[in-house]
Design an enzyme around this catalytic site. Sequence first.
Site, PDB file in Angstrom:
ATOM      1  N   ASP A 327       0.514  -0.791  -0.176  1.00  0.00           N
ATOM      2  CA  ASP A 327      -0.190  -0.004   0.060  1.00  0.00           C
ATOM      3  C   ASP A 327       0.998   1.014   0.357  1.00  0.00           C
ATOM      4  O   ASP A 327       1.677   1.187   0.353  1.00  0.00           O
ATOM      5  CB  ASP A 327      -0.901  -0.154   1.380  1.00  0.00           C
ATOM      6  CG  ASP A 327      -0.082   0.346   2.382  1.00  0.00           C
ATOM      7  OD1 ASP A 327       0.795  -0.082   2.501  1.00  0.00           O
ATOM      8  OD2 ASP A 327      -0.600   0.637   3.184  1.00  0.00           O
ATOM      9  N   GLU A 328       0.860   2.553  -0.462  1.00  0.00           N
ATOM     10  CA  GLU A 328       0.966   3.920  -0.739  1.00  0.00           C
ATOM     11  C   GLU A 328       1.943   3.841  -0.353  1.00  0.00           C
ATOM     12  O   GLU A 328       3.248   5.041   0.155  1.00  0.00           O
ATOM     13  CB  GLU A 328      -0.191   4.245   1.270  1.00  0.00           C
ATOM     14  CG  GLU A 328      -0.918   4.717   1.730  1.00  0.00           C
ATOM     15  CD  GLU A 328      -1.312   4.877   2.924  1.00  0.00           C
ATOM     16  OE1 GLU A 328      -1.888   5.424   3.741  1.00  0.00           O
ATOM     17  OE2 GLU A 328      -1.002   4.353   4.157  1.00  0.00           O
TER      18      GLU A 328
HETATM   19  C1  TNX Z   1      -3.792   4.234   6.211  1.00  0.00           C
HETATM   20  S1  TNX Z   1      -4.677   1.508   5.305  1.00  0.00           S
HETATM   21  C2  TNX Z   1      -2.960   2.260   5.386  1.00  0.00           C
HETATM   22  C3  TNX Z   1      -1.950   3.164   7.062  1.00  0.00           C
HETATM   23  C4  TNX Z   1      -1.915   3.713   8.566  1.00  0.00           C
HETATM   24  C5  TNX Z   1      -3.553   4.160   7.827  1.00  0.00           C
HETATM   25  C6  TNX Z   1      -4.093   4.530   8.940  1.00  0.00           C
HETATM   26  C7  TNX Z   1      -3.425   0.712   3.877  1.00  0.00           C
HETATM   27  C8  TNX Z   1      -3.612  -0.228   3.875  1.00  0.00           C
HETATM   28  N1  TNX Z   1      -2.090   1.632   4.899  1.00  0.00           N
HETATM   29  O1  TNX Z   1      -0.529   2.898   6.884  1.00  0.00           O
HETATM   30  O2  TNX Z   1      -2.405   3.368   9.548  1.00  0.00           O
HETATM   31  O3  TNX Z   1      -4.239   4.534   6.824  1.00  0.00           O
HETATM   32  O4  TNX Z   1      -5.561   4.431   9.132  1.00  0.00           O
END
Ligand code: TNX
Length: 514
Positions: A327-328
């Site tokens: 993710d991200e």
């Molecule tokens: C998004 S959900 C993220 C996390 C954060 C979260 C906080 C996801 C796959 N990545 O790194 O902790 O939001 O709500």
Amino acid sequence: MKNKFGFAGILALVIFQIGCTQQPSTDLSETAFIPKPVSIDVTGNSFELKESSVIYYEESVEGLQTVAEYLALEIKRTSGVNLKVESTNATPKKGVYFTVVNEDSKLDTEGYELNIGKKLIAIKAKTVAGCFYGVQTLLQIIPEKLHAEDPIEFATGIIRDFPEFGYRGAMLDVSRHFFNVEEVKQFIDFLAMYKMNILHLHLSDDQGWRIEIKSWPKLTEIGGSTEVGGGTGGFYTQEQYTELVKYAQERQITIIPEIDMPGHTNAALASYAELNCDGKARELYTGTEVGFSTFCTDKEITYQFIDDVIRELAALTPGPYIHIGGDESHVTAHDDYVYFVNRVQPIVLKYGKKVIGWDEIANAELVDDATVQFWADVENTTTGVEKGARVIMSPAARAYLDMQYDSTTHLGLHWAGYIEVDHGYTWNPATLVPGVTKENIIGVEAPLWSETVTNMDEVEFLVFPRLPGYAEIGWTAPEKRDWNEYKMRLAKHGKRFEDLGINFYKSKRVPWEE
Ligand code: TNX
């Protein structure tokens, strides 16, 4: 002859009696079961468990003794009564009896039949897991805390039950704030009470690396040494992790370990300079920003490192899955990201495990049996489905345990909105995302990210009372779920939470019983 109290007097006496003595219910359908079972047949009597009652289990069924002993321990915990546990090769006439059968085709692999008669409670299932769920149902019939003088009574009847989805889970982020072995065990117990069968552990992130990897010791020495806010952090040795896996297994829960990559990797990048493209170790990070770190996707050492990590992790993991995050990765170029995910997936397969990743991994080619975890991006998820992946439903706006209940409850975040208890309950995984149907979905998972959560009191406040709702979404078919009916059952669990010492959010939308 005329009674000297008269009719009104007798009526008053009867009402007084009912008010004072705890009349045991003989109507099994009055019990507030969560998750709601498939069917309950009421037979209108009651069964009493005595000190002399024996818990029998069918001889030579592997793992069944553990379930019988679990029930004995729970009875001891709630009532102080110590029951004997014995194996047998014939159905007993009285007591409690566990049996595993093959022939009942209507019982699904995780299903069970709980038959409470006047003398015998028989729990039968196709699997040991089914028997364990029968125990959880049984335990909800009696109060969490019994006094020594209270009889341990169960209304009689027959419950037949099986889950909607095979994957019913929660995630705990032990990276942003570390939670030790005892705390994770407590979390596992919460899941077990509600028949959840998956604990996803988010073991690495920018702020901390939490699992010992013997071939790369600085991951925990350096990368595990802190957490959000600058506290001391921590990590699990491989022995401790194995202890957690076993504790979960005894409760029919599979632990899914996640190593998040190529982003969310600052703790590893701080531990080993060579994992960075510029060859320079990063500083440890104790803030809560996301999306600033990345493995160096074009260095071979990166894949050697990942091979070692997954090899060691797979050896600690009896379950079928390893979660590779994904993710991200905001500072990884798109092509580099795709190249990276394409290279990492075969490593997971090589060590005999199946791949799970956050929905972004659908941008890569997906290996056979890959699963994408939907959290935010519909397009990624439908792309994953088109590529043959299965889906875990973790919609942030409905199922994130770290979202605040409302603007007045301060713990948690609200980037995906506020999630009051009803909002967390009133959705159907099979219809939430157009293009993602029941056939594509293996189940539901509620993640608890721990940026704002520092101790178990805070964990409990965000987890309760929402967790039972996610458990019910995973277990009970949508046509049998209704918020107005559910909230009455949930209300009755408030007393259980209190007796368990759980710090839960007393939502005004639930008519809690005094
Ligand atoms: C998004 S959900 C993220 C996390 C954060 C979260 C906080 C996801 C796959 N990545 O790194 O902790 O939001 O709500």
